[in-house]
Design a protein around this motif. Sequence first.
Motif, short mmCIF file in Angstrom:
data_model
loop_
_atom_site.label_atom_id
_atom_site.label_comp_id
_atom_site.label_asym_id
_atom_site.label_seq_id
_atom_site.Cartn_x
_atom_site.Cartn_y
_atom_site.Cartn_z
N VAL A 32 53.13 -9.23 85.84
CA VAL A 32 52.00 -10.09 85.46
C VAL A 32 51.99 -11.34 86.33
N THR A 33 52.65 -11.27 87.47
CA THR A 33 52.72 -12.41 88.38
C THR A 33 51.65 -12.27 89.47
N TYR A 34 51.65 -13.22 90.39
CA TYR A 34 50.68 -13.21 91.48
C TYR A 34 50.97 -12.16 92.54
N LEU A 35 52.00 -11.33 92.32
CA LEU A 35 52.24 -10.22 93.23
C LEU A 35 51.03 -9.32 93.37
N THR A 36 50.26 -9.20 92.31
CA THR A 36 49.13 -8.27 92.32
C THR A 36 47.84 -8.91 92.81
N VAL A 37 47.90 -10.16 93.22
CA VAL A 37 46.71 -10.85 93.70
C VAL A 37 46.69 -10.84 95.22
N ASN A 38 45.54 -10.58 95.81
CA ASN A 38 45.42 -10.56 97.27
C ASN A 38 45.59 -11.97 97.82
N GLN A 39 46.71 -12.18 98.51
CA GLN A 39 47.00 -13.49 99.10
C GLN A 39 46.97 -13.42 100.62
N GLY A 40 46.34 -12.39 101.15
CA GLY A 40 46.25 -12.27 102.59
C GLY A 40 47.45 -11.64 103.25
N GLY A 41 48.42 -11.16 102.44
CA GLY A 41 49.60 -10.53 102.99
C GLY A 41 49.54 -9.03 102.90
N THR A 42 50.70 -8.40 102.68
CA THR A 42 50.81 -6.95 102.65
C THR A 42 51.49 -6.51 101.36
N VAL A 43 50.90 -5.56 100.68
CA VAL A 43 51.50 -4.96 99.50
C VAL A 43 52.05 -3.59 99.87
N VAL A 44 53.34 -3.37 99.61
CA VAL A 44 53.99 -2.09 99.90
C VAL A 44 54.12 -1.33 98.57
N LEU A 45 53.35 -0.27 98.39
CA LEU A 45 53.37 0.52 97.17
C LEU A 45 54.41 1.63 97.31
N MET A 46 55.43 1.59 96.47
CA MET A 46 56.64 2.38 96.67
C MET A 46 56.63 3.77 96.03
N ARG A 47 55.55 4.19 95.40
CA ARG A 47 55.60 5.39 94.59
C ARG A 47 55.73 6.68 95.39
N ASN A 48 55.51 6.68 96.69
CA ASN A 48 55.75 7.89 97.48
C ASN A 48 57.24 8.13 97.72
N LEU A 49 58.04 7.07 97.64
CA LEU A 49 59.49 7.20 97.82
C LEU A 49 60.11 7.42 96.45
N ARG A 50 60.12 8.67 96.01
CA ARG A 50 60.57 8.98 94.66
C ARG A 50 61.38 10.27 94.65
N GLY A 51 62.22 10.40 93.64
CA GLY A 51 63.01 11.61 93.47
C GLY A 51 64.51 11.32 93.47
N VAL A 52 65.27 12.33 93.10
CA VAL A 52 66.74 12.24 93.07
C VAL A 52 67.28 12.65 94.43
N LYS A 53 68.10 11.80 95.03
CA LYS A 53 68.67 12.10 96.34
C LYS A 53 70.04 12.75 96.24
N GLU A 54 70.86 12.29 95.28
CA GLU A 54 72.24 12.79 95.20
C GLU A 54 72.76 12.69 93.78
N PHE A 55 73.56 13.68 93.38
CA PHE A 55 74.16 13.70 92.05
C PHE A 55 75.58 14.20 92.24
N LYS A 56 76.57 13.34 91.98
CA LYS A 56 77.94 13.73 92.28
C LYS A 56 78.94 12.86 91.53
#
Length: 226
Positions: A32-56
């Motif tokens: 609920v912070t200003y992260l979601t407001v367009n401040q002229g910078g770049t927003v990196v949406l991370m949801r494509n980097l998902r899944g389990v990489k290793e279980f050990k």
Amino acid sequence: MHPYTYEDVASAVRDHVTYPSPVRALGNIHTVTYLTVNQGGTVVLMRNLRGVKEFKFDERFGHQTVTVLGGTTALEMYTWLGEKGFEAGFQAEIGDATLGSLAVSQNKDSGLTPHSEMGSTYKGIVAIKYVDHEGNIVDINAKDNAEALAWFKCSDGLLGIVLEVTYKVFSQRLVSMKYYSAPTADVIANIHNLVTEDKTVWMLLATDSTTVETREYAAPGVEHTP
């Protein structure tokens, strides 16, 4: 931008022309912070980097671990672990929050684990891979970089963008949950008796009557009730 690789994330930090500052990472946008407001910078949406990489079983920590990508949601990891008979040492109540965001923030825990492991997702974290402020990919873990890991986990995301998180995990155990109401004065007078090493308590305090929920491991032989 929507990164698909770790290098995509690193490029977003290094390439100031294509990706102007400030660079801000977001998961499922619960903030609920200003992260979601367009401040002229770049927003990196991370949801494509998902899944389990290793279980050990990780010899460094003497424990079973799971490593997930930062865009994975808590519910996705819980479901994956559950199919293998394991569970995390916490149960974040916002199940669709990404683990990259939960790794660097406070959050409510609805699980039942040893008290030293519960209260927030960061307590079960033993390693993190992230992109720092210069675009370098950095690995830190509880054995070799304990102080750096501690600082990173309480940074509110200001020290870098999380690529991977490694958690200690435990064999699944059934939990028994009970609810009751009692006079608030009685609950307060006996509160020191409510919480034990094997039990956690949730209370909704009111002036006259308090609702109490207890959670403890089920007795041997008890079967799951859907």
